[in-house]
Design an enzyme around this catalytic site. Structure first.
Site, PDB file in Angstrom:
ATOM      1  N   GLU A 132      -6.195  -8.597  -0.244  1.00 52.94           N
ATOM      2  CA  GLU A 132      -6.406  -8.198   1.023  1.00 52.94           C
ATOM      3  C   GLU A 132      -8.156  -8.072   0.575  1.00 52.94           C
ATOM      4  OE1 GLU A 132      -4.909  -5.110   3.579  1.00 52.94           O
ATOM      5  OE2 GLU A 132      -2.771  -5.756   3.247  1.00 52.94           O
ATOM      6  N   GLU A 163       0.901  -1.250  -0.006  1.00 54.58           N
ATOM      7  CA  GLU A 163       0.175   0.058  -0.133  1.00 54.58           C
ATOM      8  C   GLU A 163       0.673   1.412   0.113  1.00 54.58           C
ATOM      9  OE1 GLU A 163      -2.846  -0.415   2.897  1.00 54.58           O
ATOM     10  OE2 GLU A 163      -3.916  -1.830   1.990  1.00 54.58           O
TER      11      GLU A 163
HETATM   12  C1  BGP Z   1      -4.495  -2.700   5.193  1.00 58.38           C
HETATM   13  C2  BGP Z   1      -3.020  -3.128   5.660  1.00 58.38           C
HETATM   14  C3  BGP Z   1      -3.143  -4.382   6.563  1.00 58.38           C
HETATM   15  C4  BGP Z   1      -4.813  -4.478   7.664  1.00 58.38           C
HETATM   16  C5  BGP Z   1      -5.822  -3.939   6.754  1.00 58.38           C
HETATM   17  C6  BGP Z   1      -7.166  -4.028   7.636  1.00 58.38           C
HETATM   18  O1  BGP Z   1      -4.500  -1.350   5.035  1.00 58.38           O
HETATM   19  O2  BGP Z   1      -2.407  -3.383   4.607  1.00 58.38           O
HETATM   20  O3  BGP Z   1      -2.142  -4.296   7.135  1.00 58.38           O
HETATM   21  O4  BGP Z   1      -4.565  -4.683   8.605  1.00 58.38           O
HETATM   22  O5  BGP Z   1      -5.549  -2.926   5.891  1.00 58.38           O
HETATM   23  O6  BGP Z   1      -6.801  -2.582   8.305  1.00 58.38           O
HETATM   24  P1  BGP Z   1      -7.119  -2.773   9.996  1.00 58.38           P
HETATM   25  O7  BGP Z   1      -6.299  -3.636  10.450  1.00 58.38           O
HETATM   26  O8  BGP Z   1      -6.788  -1.237  10.199  1.00 58.38           O
HETATM   27  O9  BGP Z   1      -8.690  -2.984  10.189  1.00 58.38           O
END
Ligand code: BGP
Length: 490
Positions: free
Chosen positions: A389, A183
């Site tokens: 993701e 990201e």
């Molecule tokens: C993305 C990241 C992850 C992750 C996910 C969910 O932006 O790459 O590392 O954790 O988001 O976000 P969060 O954990 O803040 O809910």
């Protein structure tokens, strides 16, 4: 619902949210280690007047859950077996850069760190899990920021090359799929973590190390990331003819819909896509630095120069495939400024979406947005796509049967996977679906344990207590069934 026979089914995590063992076997802190949640503006560092430098200074009143996380460093075998049991054929995690080069600027790597991942990747190979390895999931060694200003300094390119070269040589034959920077297109909204940038040369406000990072430093980092990305592709191909390198961008904001057909909203939505995704995606995938950047640089009052040699490198070494995160869509309305968090942009509420995840996070749910995103990206880049993701974070507790009936998550994955199938019908070359957080890990954004994404529960809580024991949730069995039927049982 038809999926190709070799479709990649699996899940994704990151070292800094999963492993813990933050100072074990020679590792030194990454940027994420000094933050409770990457959305926080308060890093555990302070300015030392005498040395004129930032140094680590954790807040004793805070719980940095990522330091132990869910103890994946010691329990990954047990966890990978759960993944195998669900039928995964692939698994994404990251290498914590600071395990291999603890401060980032050493000449020689740390053998203990190399050995740790060697054993982990060997074990994945044994289980038949294709490793998809992020080279840095917000894991720039802190020392590189405090000493060099991080990615705003072109020296980082050399340190990075040494690191990735070491990794490609060591894991040749064990790892085929590498992702460069997780990201990285969140650089401007999270300069410290996603950008790995710290202004150390006369910082405006030493008490606000994140807020006082200059735009010039951030754009210098942009420049250096483009060069480093191309260098990574070049090195990987030279060292291992089997290795494939992809970029990893947060792409929820590809699905930024205009609020209505007012041309200002349509143009504003296009600008939001450029500002959040395409300004990185185009150089990474098409090898071009977008022409509209000149206008942005003028507005920001910065000077960004690429040499002809760098432009050629960026042109010649584009990525082999495209990977991204997608959590939800957003709506652009000219009167309302867009905000952002780890899930992407947030704008006006979309009245046509039926679902939202339960509060406190309440992210909207838009499975069609995933199909839209896949189509837009594939039309533009014509590269194999992998969703690395997608998932939903919920506040969950074990019931008296020792499990969790996470029907909302089941519904979430079913709807999103259906849209992957529809995008395949649309002709998108989508190769895989890796669910975010198949086991509960520390939340990136808020630094909490309470925000759980897993099919596998981990007994650990926000205050740090917990047995770390694992338990299967109801969604574990449903995802297994979907995978076993290769997506037919949807
Ligand atoms: C993305 C990241 C992850 C992750 C996910 C969910 O932006 O790459 O590392 O954790 O988001 O976000 P969060 O954990 O803040 O809910």
């Amino acid at each position: 619902m038809k999926f190709p026979k070799d479709f990649m089914w699996g899940g994704a995590i990151a070292a800094n949210q999963y492993e813990g063992a933050w100072l074990e076997d020679g590792k030194q802190p990454n940027v994420t280690d000094v933050l409770v949640g990457i959305m926080s503006r308060e890093p555990g560092i302070k300015w030392n007047k005498d040395t004129g430098k930032y140094e680590i200074a954790l807040d004793e009143n805070k719980v940095y859950l990522s330091h132990e996380a869910v103890d994946g460093y010691h329990r990954y075998k047990e966890d990978l077996k759960y993944m195998k049991e669900m039928g995964f054929n692939s698994f994404r995690t990251s290498i914590a850069w600071g395990r291999i080069f603890p401060n980032g600027d050493e000449e020689t790597p740390n053998e203990a760190g190399l050995k740790f991942y060697d054993e982990m990747f060997t074990y994945m190979n044994e289980l038949g899990l294709e490793p998809v390895i992020t080279l840095s999931h917000y894991e720039t060694p802190l020392h590189l920021l405090t000493e060099y200003g991080g990615w705003s300094n072109s020296k980082l390119i050399e340190f990075w090359k040494r690191y990735v070269k070491t990794v490609f040589e060591r894991y040749k034959g064990k790892v085929k799929y590498y992702l460069t920077f997780n990201e990285v297109n969140a650089l401007f909204r999270m300069p410290f973590v996603a950008g790995g940038v710290l202004t150390i040369d006369n910082p405006k406000d030493v008490n606000d190390p994140i807020g006082s990072t200059t735009l010039q430093d951030q754009w210098n980092a942009y420049h250096n990331f483009l060069v480093a990305n191309a260098e990574t592709v070049k090195l990987a191909h030279e060292i291992d003819s089997e290795a494939r390198v992809g970029c990893m961008l947060t792409c929820s904001s590809v699905a930024t819909y205009p609020y209505n057909c007012h041309p200002a909203n349509v143009l504003g939505a296009l600008e939001a896509q450029r500002q959040s995704v395409f300004y990185f995606g185009d150089p990474f995938c098409l090898g071009v630095v977008p022409s509209y950047l000149k206008k942005w640089w003028k507005k920001d009052g910065v000077n960004v120069e690429f040499t002809d040699e760098e432009l050629k490198l960026i042109k010649d070494y584009t990525v082999d495939f495209f990977t991204f995160s997608y959590y939800r869509s957003s709506v652009y309305e000219q009167e309302q400024a867009l905000k952002a968090d780890t899930g992407g942009l947030t704008g006006v509420t979309n009245p046509f979406l039926k679902d939202a995840a339960p509060k406190p996070w309440g992210w909207s749910v838009d499975p069609d947005g995933l199909r839209y995103t896949l189509n837009v990206l594939y039309d533009r880049y014509r590269l194999p796509m992998i969703i690395v993701e997608n998932g939903v974070g919920l506040d969950e507790n074990l019931n008296d049967k020792g499990t969790i009936e996470d029907d909302f998550r089941i519904h979430y994955i079913e709807e999103h996977i259906k849209n992957v199938a529809l995008s395949l019908e649309d002709g998108v070359d989508c190769r895989g679906y890796l669910y975010w957080g198949p086991i509960d890990v520390v939340s990136a954004g808020t630094g909490e344990m309470k925000k759980r994404y897993g099919f596998v529960y981990v007994d650990r809580f926000n205050d740090g207590h917990g047995s770390l024991e694992r338990a299967k949730k109801k969604s574990f069995y449903r995802y297994k069934e979907i995978i076993e039927s290769n997506g037919e049982k949807l």
